[in-house]
Design a protein around this motif. Structure first.
Motif, PDB file in Angstrom:
ATOM      1  N   ARG A 191       2.006   4.982   0.975  1.00  0.00           N
ATOM      2  CA  ARG A 191       1.721   5.981   1.993  1.00  0.00           C
ATOM      3  C   ARG A 191       1.588   7.328   1.309  1.00  0.00           C
ATOM      4  O   ARG A 191       2.412   7.665   0.475  1.00  0.00           O
ATOM      5  N   ARG A 233      -5.138   6.439  10.738  1.00  0.00           N
ATOM      6  CA  ARG A 233      -4.838   7.609   9.922  1.00  0.00           C
ATOM      7  C   ARG A 233      -3.361   7.627   9.522  1.00  0.00           C
ATOM      8  O   ARG A 233      -3.028   7.921   8.379  1.00  0.00           O
ATOM      9  N   GLN A 234      -2.464   7.313  10.472  1.00  0.00           N
ATOM     10  CA  GLN A 234      -1.027   7.411  10.192  1.00  0.00           C
ATOM     11  C   GLN A 234      -0.458   6.135   9.607  1.00  0.00           C
ATOM     12  O   GLN A 234       0.662   6.130   9.132  1.00  0.00           O
ATOM     13  N   LYS A 235      -1.209   5.056   9.623  1.00  0.00           N
ATOM     14  CA  LYS A 235      -0.779   3.722   9.198  1.00  0.00           C
ATOM     15  C   LYS A 235       0.367   3.213  10.085  1.00  0.00           C
ATOM     16  O   LYS A 235       1.012   3.969  10.792  1.00  0.00           O
ATOM     17  N   HIS A 236       0.598   1.868   9.999  1.00  0.00           N
ATOM     18  CA  HIS A 236       1.616   1.254  10.853  1.00  0.00           C
ATOM     19  C   HIS A 236       3.031   1.644  10.430  1.00  0.00           C
ATOM     20  O   HIS A 236       3.271   2.022   9.290  1.00  0.00           O
ATOM     21  N   GLU A 254       0.873  -1.173   0.000  1.00  0.00           N
ATOM     22  CA  GLU A 254       0.000   0.000   0.000  1.00  0.00           C
ATOM     23  C   GLU A 254       0.907   1.218   0.000  1.00  0.00           C
ATOM     24  O   GLU A 254       1.908   1.227   0.708  1.00  0.00           O
ATOM     25  N   LEU A 304       0.943  13.008   5.084  1.00  0.00           N
ATOM     26  CA  LEU A 304      -0.173  13.449   5.919  1.00  0.00           C
ATOM     27  C   LEU A 304      -0.333  14.964   5.867  1.00  0.00           C
ATOM     28  O   LEU A 304      -1.444  15.477   5.935  1.00  0.00           O
TER      29      LEU A 304
END
Lengths: 283, 563
Positions: A66, B224-227, A64, A69
């Motif tokens: 990233r 939200r921040q993912k692992h 996946e 943010l």
């Protein structure tokens, strides 16, 4: 083709354990059996599901991306503009709004302070309670069963936990009445009249963290608090000789009344138990 | 039909897109990521068992005469809180098991939190952008400790009363506000009129609500921040590789939940914890020696014991001794924990975003600091049971305290230096060999071993931090009828060994072996003591018959003869 045996056996164990639990509960219950059967029931579920998932479900890894943010500068600027929608232009209006906001903050603060006061009902003013115990002039020292203590009841090296008569459950009044060894005992300055008939009384509440100072070694004349190992010298005004306690156990002045029972001469002259901010004001 | 329901929801809420996102979320597969999950599962089990217990627990300090089914305490004056806890133990269906599962789950809850925190610390998962979630996690740890303490204080037995009174002394020691604060908390001077009911509200409503809220916040931020992920083949800062949530990962997670429940059920059913019936109701004048708190408070108990007899005084004011090793120490520890991510970023000038984890074995500063901190807490934890350990080692408690005071200062320094040079040596060797970068897929053996060792240590802590030496015998066997046919040795084991020790060496009760007063006592006198009770020893007429007592005495005589 994956081997189906493990999950099948596991779920079978769960079914059998469930039936077993039903029987155990039905016949009145038994803790160890209940724990054991619950273990088998839940472990069967857990093992069955995990092994089943490993065997029958896809296990390949996926990737996946990233995405950052943080927002873009344009987005931040737009958000800022949205927030300040009402600002700008008319300076007089802005000043008026600001002063109104200050007043609003004051209004909330006033309510905030006001709602703190009912908390006062949670408990009484502390200082009198902390200073006083139920001992007073002439109050008899009684055992936990309420029996008054007679002069001569204790042999040398023996001790008794005593309370003010009528108050054997109060948290601050447990007291140790000790028949000391006359050859070893050194009465503290000005306290020669606080002892009577070879007996001395100290508070049983540790001056460190309020545990009951429960262990007595009559050979060495040492009292030991089992919680944090503070040690007090009975023959030397109960001054601490080891451990974290910084103050001696308070001494209760005692005497013998006309019927031969041990009584207090007064309350403790200082607060019993652990220290607190203005304790020395209460001495 | 299901398709119809799904469509109905989607028409009203547009759920299909959200569902896809959730089902496709990628979880990197590493066993140490399970520790966080176990926290959640423990919490679910705590809520479930806790709700059952609240149905029967009576949080009242009103005094009653116990008339329940536990014979040795019948007719004893106690609070309704303690009486109802005894009823849960002896009369409520599954009550004892549920109570013990609840207690074990609380210990595992805290243990998995601490190991999860250590994992996050040593692999540097707390770095930007995850500082906020680290702070949420630290807050959760604090709340778990608070709720554990309020929980075992509710029972109002001798052990919890002793702990509560120490807690009261700590609140009382706070400068300026201590006396007021403690009076407001308890509703007066210790023991206070309202402490149990107030602790109850805190324990079953306020703290669990905050924990629930923060767990949700923790997980929302995580999604939200993912692992994070360990570096390895194909793993970059910009991606995440692992199993999709649906279906395999979700199924495995459900499986782990049931396994957690299975282990707790086994412990709750077979391993005794906090045998409240042995301690009796709280009396201010009594104390049970060898009293230890639950393991996660053990370091504070140890600090209280190791603190030298020192305090700040400026007449007429004083800041008493217990203030420093409790509130100053705990405050400092949590402050450092909260500040760590920002502190480290500042000191290393590393303000970058990190999604790839560090290997603990390659960090010559952070890892040694963490290990030093662990060794410091380990010394404090051992100090919390120094009296018990001194008895084992046949050593004076005073010597023990002096040694531990020294160790608390020296050991962390030694651990820091040794582990730092070990890691540096390793790094240098790696450089000399000029090992080509060899991507490993997250499962470094060294890490796995270290972390496995950590988990073992904490499991060991948990198991050995039973509030009392556990006899592994549940009270149902404690009746004269159930004792029929048992030998003297077996009955001694069931009824006496908990207090007087396996070999008469004494635990809560005095030693009764060779050379003690008991050896000189006549059989008749011992029998009278067993039936009438003496001091803390409860009377046991319902437990053993006269003939059985004589068999037990014969067994004790036999042991005294050997000694």
């Amino acid at each position: 083709m994956p081997n189906p045996r493990v999950p099948r056996v596991a779920f079978g164990v769960t079914i059998l354990s469930g039936i077993g639990l039903l029987v155990v509960y039905g016949t009145g219950g038994q803790p160890q059996l209940e724990g054991l059967l619950w273990f088998y029931a839940l472990a069967g579920l857990g093992v069955g599901i995990i092994v089943g998932a490993n065997n029958y479900l896809p296990n390949e890894e996926s990737e996946e991306e990233r995405h950052p943010l943080a927002s873009s500068e344009e987005m931040l600027a737009a958000a800022r503009a949205d927030f300040h929608r009402a600002d700008g232009g008319d300076e007089a209006l802005d000043a008026e709004r600001r002063s109104l906001l200050r007043l609003l903050a004051g209004a909330f603060a006033a309510i905030g302070v006001a709602v703190v006061f009912p908390i006062r009902s949670l408990g009484p003013h502390p200082s009198d309670d902390l200073r006083e115990t139920d001992f007073a002039k002439g109050v008899r020292l009684v055992t936990v069963d309420g029996a008054p203590v007679k002069s001569g009841q204790l042999g040398v090296g023996e001790l008794l936990t005593v309370f003010p008569e009528g108050h054997t459950r109060a948290g601050d009044s447990p007291t140790l009445l000790i028949r000391y060894d006359e050859e070893e005992f050194l009465p503290a300055g000005g306290r020669a009249s606080w002892v009577t008939d070879g007996m001395v009384a100290y508070s049983k509440i540790c001056t460190h963290a309020a545990c009951a100072v429960g262990l007595y070694q009559n050979v060495t004349g040492l009292l030991l608090c089992p919680c944090h190992q503070s040690t007090f010298d009975v023959n030397n005004a109960c001054t601490p000789t080891f451990g974290p306690a910084t103050r001696p156990l308070p001494q209760l002045p005692i005497a013998i009344d006309s019927e031969g029972f041990v009584v207090a001469q007064s309350d403790y002259p200082e607060p019993v138990g652990p220290g607190y901010w203005d304790r020395m004001n209460n001495v | 039909m299901i398709r119809g329901i799904v469509r109905a929801f989607d028409e009203r809420l547009g759920t299909a897109r959200m569902t896809r996102e959730v089902l496709n979320k990628v979880f990197p597969d590493h066993w140490s990521f399970l520790l966080g999950e176990v926290i959640l599962y423990c919490f679910i089990i705590l809520v479930a068992t806790g709700v059952y217990l609240t149905l029967f627990f009576d949080a009242s300090q009103q005094e009653v005469l116990y008339a329940g089914s536990y014979v040795p305490l019948q007719g004893v004056q106690m609070s309704r809180a303690y009486a109802s806890a005894l009823d849960i133990t002896f009369s409520v269906r599954s009550g004892l098991v549920v109570r013990q599962v609840h207690h074990w789950a609380a210990l595992l809850f805290a243990a998995s939190m601490v190991t999860h925190l250590l994992r996050t610390f040593f692999t540097a998962a707390f770095r930007k952008p995850r500082e906020l979630n680290w702070a949420v996690g630290v807050t959760l740890l604090m709340l778990a400790m608070v709720n554990g303490f309020t929980g075992y204080s509710l029972v109002d037995d001798q052990l919890s009363g002793t702990g509560l009174r120490i807690g009261y002394s700590i609140v009382l020691s706070i400068p300026f506000v201590g006396p007021w604060l403690s009076s407001l908390l308890l509703g007066g001077e210790f023991p206070g009129a309202d402490i149990i009911s107030r602790l109850f509200v805190l324990h079953v409503m306020i703290v669990p609500s905050i924990i629930t809220l923060l767990l949700v916040v923790h997980m929302v931020i995580l999604v939200r921040q993912k692992h994070t992920q360990f570096p390895g083949r194909g793993r970059r800062e910009g991606n995440i590789i692992g199993l999709r949530l649906w279906p395999t990962y979700a199924m495995k997670a459900v499986g782990v939940f049931f396994l957690t429940g299975a282990v707790l059920a086994l412990m709750g059913g077979l391993i005794q914890i906090n045998p409240i019936w042995m301690f009796g109701p709280f009396r201010a004048a009594d104390v049970s020696s060898a009293s230890q708190p639950d393991w996660y408070v053990g370091w504070l108990e140890g600090a209280l014991r190791l603190m030298p007899a020192w305090e700040l005084r400026a007449s007429p004011f004083e800041v008493p001794n217990p203030f420093y090793p409790s509130l100053v120490l705990a405050g400092g520890v949590f402050l450092v924990l909260y500040a760590w991510p920002w502190m480290e970023a500042r000191l290393t000038r590393d303000h970058e975003i990190h999604h790839l984890l560090d290997r603990p074995s390659e960090r010559p500063v952070r890892t040694p600091i963490g290990l030093a901190a662990i060794s410091f807490f380990a010394v404090l934890f051992v100090a919390g049971g120094d009296d018990v350990i001194a008895v084992w080692l046949d050593m004076s408690v005073n010597t023990m305290v002096r040694i531990l005071q020294l160790l608390a200062i020296v050991l962390p320094i030694v651990v820091f230096l040794v582990s730092r040079s070990a890691i540096r040596l390793r790094l240098r060797k790696q450089q000399e060999k000029a090992e080509p970068f060899c991507p490993r897929v997250g499962h470094s053996r060294w890490e796995a071993r270290t972390l496995a060792a950590l988990v073992l240590v904490f499991v060991w802590f948990t198991v050995t931090s039973l509030s009392s030496p556990s006899p592994h015998v549940l009270p149902e066997t404690w009746t004269a009828k159930a004792n029929a046919g048992m030998s003297g040795a077996q009955m001694y084991e069931a009824a006496c060994a908990q207090c007087h020790g396996q070999n008469l060496e004494g635990v809560f009760g005095p030693a009764i072996g060779a050379g003690t007063d008991s050896e000189d006592m006549s059989d008749t006198l011992i029998q009278a003591v067993v039936f009438a009770g003496i001091g803390k020893m409860p009377p046991m007429p319902g437990v053993l018959t006269e003939i059985q007592v004589q068999e037990v005495i014969a067994f004790i005589r036999q042991l005294q003869g050997i000694g």
